[in-house]
Enzyme design. Structure first.
Site, short mmCIF file in Angstrom:
data_model
loop_
_atom_site.label_atom_id
_atom_site.label_comp_id
_atom_site.label_asym_id
_atom_site.label_seq_id
_atom_site.Cartn_x
_atom_site.Cartn_y
_atom_site.Cartn_z
N CYS A 29 0.83 -1.21 0.00
CA CYS A 29 0.00 0.00 0.00
C CYS A 29 0.86 1.26 0.00
O CYS A 29 0.49 2.28 -0.59
CB CYS A 29 -0.94 0.00 1.20
SG CYS A 29 -2.17 -1.32 1.16
N ASP A 78 -22.74 10.89 -11.86
CA ASP A 78 -24.08 10.51 -11.41
C ASP A 78 -24.05 9.71 -10.11
O ASP A 78 -25.08 9.22 -9.66
CB ASP A 78 -24.80 9.72 -12.50
CG ASP A 78 -24.03 8.45 -12.92
OD1 ASP A 78 -22.96 8.16 -12.34
OD2 ASP A 78 -24.51 7.76 -13.84
#
Length: 220
Positions: A45, A139
């Site tokens: 990570c 959206d």
């Protein structure tokens, strides 16, 4: 819950390294990438966050906001950022969510809804399923879901490639073939009948089969 492409992104309030946000409000009218991490100070990570920070201008150019999530507190994220800067050359330049009560990880189906407790005392292996990439459109609907194992670093160049395809196909009635890259030929969407396609593409198309209608990429 299982989230699928086309679902509206669950909204939430969260503490981040850049202040408190309401997720839908924060996205606004932009596209968005949310990518999650099982624990702070984990090696794979660390490389991912540094790389994402370096290529952030590419996401900015596409009007895509980036936000990370790790189950640890945001003050841990701030300390981790220094390690990322030191080892990767660039610290995160986007907000990082602190999901200490695991509520967002559970809301997005990255941890079982039955998971109890907080992030304290949990190991990366306990949270190994918190390794998702979500892409959302303006959206607020999910356009892409990727899930990676902890041992495999994510390919954010591929995420950019998919976003190029998503933004192109949202604007034009086309699809992109395997391994497509920006500027290459595209395929007329199957929902466009030939009669209509001839009006859109009066120059015609290449058709190795009637259902594969190949045209140059439309201008944005």
């Amino acid at each position: 819950m299982t989230l699928q492409i086309g679902d509206v992104a669950p909204d939430f309030d969260a503490e981040t390294t850049q202040g408190r946000i309401r997720f839908h409000d924060w996205i606004g009218d932009s596209w968005c990438v949310l990518f999650s991490h099982p624990k702070d100070f984990t090696p794979v990570c660390t490389t991912e966050l540094g790389y994402m920070a370096r290529i952030k201008p590419e996401f900015d150019r596409r009007d895509v906001k980036i936000i990370g999530l790790s189950v640890d507190p945001t003050d841990n994220h701030a300390r981790w950022a220094e390690d990322i800067r030191e080892t990767q050359g660039t610290a995160p330049n986007f907000p990082m969510i602190g999901d200490t009560d695991l509520s967002i990880s559970k809301l997005y189906g990255m941890l079982p809804a039955s998971t109890g407790g907080t992030s304290e005392g949990r190991t990366p292996a306990d949270n190994q399923t918190v390794r998702n990439v979500f892409v959302f459109g303006p959206d607020k609907k999910i356009k892409l879901v990727l899930v990676y194992p902890m041992t495999t670093g994510r390919n954010f160049d591929e995420v950019l490639r998919v976003i190029d395809s998503l933004q192109l196909t949202a604007q034009h009635r086309v699809a992109t073939p395997a391994n497509w890259k920006q500027g290459e030929d595209v395929i007329i969407a199957g929902s466009v009948p030939d009669e209509e396609a001839r009006k859109i593409y009066p120059q015609g198309w290449k058709a190795p089969k009637p259902y594969i209608r190949i045209v140059p990429q439309p201008d944005a």
